[in-house]
Every structure is written in structure tokens, then in C-alpha cells.
Design an enzyme around this catalytic site. Structure first.
Site, PDB file in Angstrom:
ATOM      1  CD  GLU A   1      -6.285  -7.835   6.078  1.00 15.41           C
ATOM      2  OE1 GLU A   1      -7.050  -7.229   5.304  1.00 15.41           O
ATOM      3  OE2 GLU A   1      -5.216  -7.347   6.489  1.00 15.41           O
TER       4      GLU A   1
ATOM      5  CG  ASP B   1      -2.656   4.350   2.127  1.00 13.56           C
ATOM      6  OD1 ASP B   1      -2.336   3.462   1.316  1.00 13.56           O
ATOM      7  OD2 ASP B   1      -3.740   4.353   2.723  1.00 13.56           O
TER       8      ASP B   1
ATOM      9  N   GLY C   1     -10.220  -1.760   2.915  1.00 17.43           N
ATOM     10  CA  GLY C   1     -10.992  -1.167   4.006  1.00 17.43           C
ATOM     11  C   GLY C   1     -11.657  -2.267   4.809  1.00 17.43           C
TER      12      GLY C   1
ATOM     13  CG  HIS D   1      -1.982  -0.996   1.242  1.00 18.59           C
ATOM     14  ND1 HIS D   1      -3.272  -0.711   0.829  1.00 18.59           N
ATOM     15  CD2 HIS D   1      -1.980  -2.307   1.579  1.00 18.59           C
ATOM     16  CE1 HIS D   1      -4.020  -1.813   0.942  1.00 18.59           C
ATOM     17  NE2 HIS D   1      -3.262  -2.794   1.392  1.00 18.59           N
TER      18      HIS D   1
END
Ligand SMILES: [Zn+2]
Length: 371
Positions: free
Chosen positions: A216, A29, A186, A27
Site C-alpha cells: 500500500e 475505527d 499502521g 476497519h
């Protein structure tokens, strides 16, 4: 063997960092340099929990050790807050690529959610262009340093918002201009992939590659939805596919396992699992198996023939690198270079690239590991 303070390890006389690697689940971020966050926050007048780079790095790691995906995701509020201008997006993308190149990565896919970078007035298109600019600068800088690397964008939609169709259209519009795939991320639990059916239909109609975070924070039902509603070609982690396996007997290295229909499909169709050892431990994704890396079902899935790939997920939050994740697996499961090479072949084959380019990556890996 022992992991040095830089996260590298020497295995069979070779530095793991120097070997060619492929990073698929990484990722943007989640990969900012703490020193960069401080500089960007300073310029934007944003307050941070720590103002010293090593303390800020430690803060990210400790927040991420909570065992809860929701708390872990909160650390992203900090990194995302400093990524709201084109210049900031370009800078962090350039550094993302340079850091991967320095870690021996030859091909990477960077995932990030454009809708989270509009607070400074950028349009969705401008955010993708800014990231692409940074990627290209990073590739050129790495090239000058003697590292050949290519990085593609995975345009991510958020599960808990309702912009996924718009984000899917954005991803397809940038095909050939940096975007290689689509992802949803998310909170997984309570926000099934089926909520985004219109986006996935659009992507399928346009033959655009999809990976979905699934397996996950939720179990096999979420993986089922990623495959059926999302037509996912890869699973973002997918680690909880192991819940669809039943270990019948275990004697030494001999494990007898009964497959559920879903696990059998994922294994036999070679649907790549983007496993992320440290992150899976930190978010509680492998809580059903235990609390240490040695409890991770990674080895079980590998031995059973699943297409396992090794990933970092979020380098800053986990204080890690792809080299370090591989080193941790070597430590936990005594893998040798042939095993590590197999994981890289799996990742190269799973890359959202044309087949000729995937074959090139496979060749580069075979050459690099031929020692
Ligand atoms: Zn992820």
C-alpha cells in the site's frame, strides 16, 4: 448506469445493495457514524473539529483526500479518542455490523487494534470482549430486521509499536470466541513485517490465519516480507504487486505482461488481494498508475487472474460502502453482474472461516446473484 446519492446503483435491473456481499478489509475505527462520534465525544468531554454530523463526515472525507497515508492515518486519532470505554466499543461494533447488514453484507471481518483502546483503563482482553459483545448485538439486531450476517474479528497489531507478540497471543486466546485472524497495520514504509517475526512465528506455530497490510505505502519488498516473514494468507491491499508486472504490449483488450517472480507467486498461489479502490486512490497507493479510479490496476490484476476482492478499508474516511465501491468499479471498468459475483466468490473463498462455512457463503452468493 449512475450511482444514486446513497451510493447504490441498479445494474441489469437489480439493486447492487440488495446482493449478497463479503467484506474482508474493513476497519472498526474507520467506520464510525459521525453522529455517534459526536454523541460519544460529548459524553467524554472531547473536542471535535466539527460538531454537526454532516460537517464532521465532510471533514473526514476532506482530510482523507490529501494523498498521503500519514495524514490519512491522523483522522483515526479522532475516532479512536471516542473508543476508550467498553460501552463505546460495544456501541460502535454493534453499529458497524448493522451498517454492513443494511449494505447487503452477509459476512464481514472487522479489524482493529486493541492496544489503541487502553487509555480509559481497559485491559486488552476487556477491549476484545467489548467489541465481541457489540458484534453479537449487531448480528441479533440485523437478524430481527431480516438480514442474516456474521462478523469475525481480525486482531490487529501496529507496525510502529513493539506489542505484536502480545497481540498475537491475545488473538489466539480469543480463537473460538470471536477472533478469526491477525493483521498488522499502521505506517508500512520503514516498519517491515520482519520487525514482528516473533509474533508471526507464534501465529504460525498455532496455525492462526494472518493477513498483513502490505503493498500500500510500500512496494514489492514489503509484500515479499508479508509473505515470507508474516506467512500472510492474504494481502491487505497488495495493490503494488502490480509494480512487479511489466506490460509488454497493449492492443485493445489484449495485454501482454511479463511477471516478476513475486507477482507470479501471488497470482498462481491465488493469494487474495484486499483491494480498496477509493482508499487506494486517497492514500496515494496507486500514484504510479494515475489519479483516477480508471487508472487503478484493479482491472489489470483481475484480467490476469489474480484473486481480487473489493473492500472499503475505512467507510467514514472515504464516505463509502461496499456497494458504492463496487458501483465505482462498474463505472470505471464496465463490469457486469458476473464480474461482481466473481469478486464476491473470491472474498468468500478468502474468508478466515472453516471450509464448510466458506462453501455456505459461496452458495448464498450464487443464489443471490442468480437473477
Ligand atoms: Zn486497511
Amino acid at each position: 448506469m449512475s450511482i444514486d446519492p446513497n451510493g447504490d446503483v441498479t445494474i441489469q435491473g437489480v439493486s447492487l445493495r440488495s446482493l449478497p456481499k463479503v467484506s474482508l478489509h474493513d476497519h472498526l475505527d474507520g467506520a464510525l457514524r459521525p453522529a455517534t462520534i459526536i454523541e460519544l465525544a460529548d459524553a467524554a468531554g472531547i473536542e471535535l473539529p466539527e460538531t454537526n454530523a454532516s460537517k464532521l463526515g465532510a471533514w473526514f472525507r476532506s482530510q482523507s483526500d490529501s494523498g498521503s497515508l500519514v495524514k490519512y492515518l491522523k483522522t483515526f486519532d479522532v475516532s479512536i479518542s471516542v473508543m476508550q470505554t467498553a460501552a463505546a466499543l460495544t456501541r460502535v461494533s454493534r453499529e458497524f455490523v448493522q451498517d454492513l447488514a443494511a449494505d447487503g453484507v452477509i459476512y464481514g471481518e472487522v479489524r482493529w487494534a486493541p492496544e489503541q483502546h487502553l487509555a480509559g483503563g481497559l485491559t486488552l482482553e476487556q477491549t476484545v470482549e467489548a467489541v465481541q459483545q457489540g458484534i453479537e448485538e449487531g448480528e441479533e439486531a440485523a437478524d430481527r430486521d431480516g438480514h442474516s450476517i456474521r462478523v469475525g474479528q481480525l486482531i490487529t497489531a501496529m507496525r510502529h509499536t513493539d506489542r505484536s507478540l502480545e497481540i498475537a497471543e491475545l488473538a489466539v486466546a480469543f480463537r473460538g470466541r470471536g477472533a478469526v485472524g491477525f493483521d498488522i497495520a499502521g505506517p508500512e514504509d520503514g516498519f517491515p513485517a520482519s520487525n514482528h517475526r516473533a509474533a508471526f512465528d507464534y501465529l504460525a506455530d498455532n496455525f492462526f490465519p494472518v493477513t498483513v497490510h502490505a503493498g500500500e505505502a510500500a512496494g514489492p519488498d514489503s509484500i515479499r516480507s508479508a509473505l515470507i516473514d508474516g506467512r500472510a494468507l492474504r494481502l491487505g491491499h497488495g495493490v503494488r504487486i502490480a509494480e512487479d508486472l511489466q506490460v509488454v504490449t497493449e492492443e485493445g483488450d489484449e495485454v501482454q505482461v511479463q511477471f516478476g517472480d513475486l507477482a507470479r507467486w501471488v497470482r498462481d498461489r491465488e493469494i487474495p488481494l484486499e483491494l480498496s479502490p477509493s482508499s487506494n486512490l486517497q492514500t496515494g497507493a496507486i500514484a504510479a498508475w494515475g489519479k483516477t479510479l480508471a487508472d487503478h490496476p484493479f482491472d489489470l490484476l483481475y484480467q490476469l487472474g489474480f484473486s481480487v476482492t473489493v473492500n472499503v478499508d475505512n467507510r467514514t474516511m472515504s464516505g463509502t460502502s461496499l456497494t458504492r465501491e463496487l458501483a465505482l468499479l462498474v463505472e470505471a471498468f464496465e463490469y457486469d453482474l458476473d464480474d461482481l459475483e466473481a469478486f464476491q466468490f473470491n472474498a468468500a473463498s478468502a474468508a478466515f472461516l472453516p471450509v464448510e462455512e466458506r462453501e455456505e457463503l459461496v452458495e448464498m452468493i450464487a443464489e443471490g446473484f442468480d437473477i
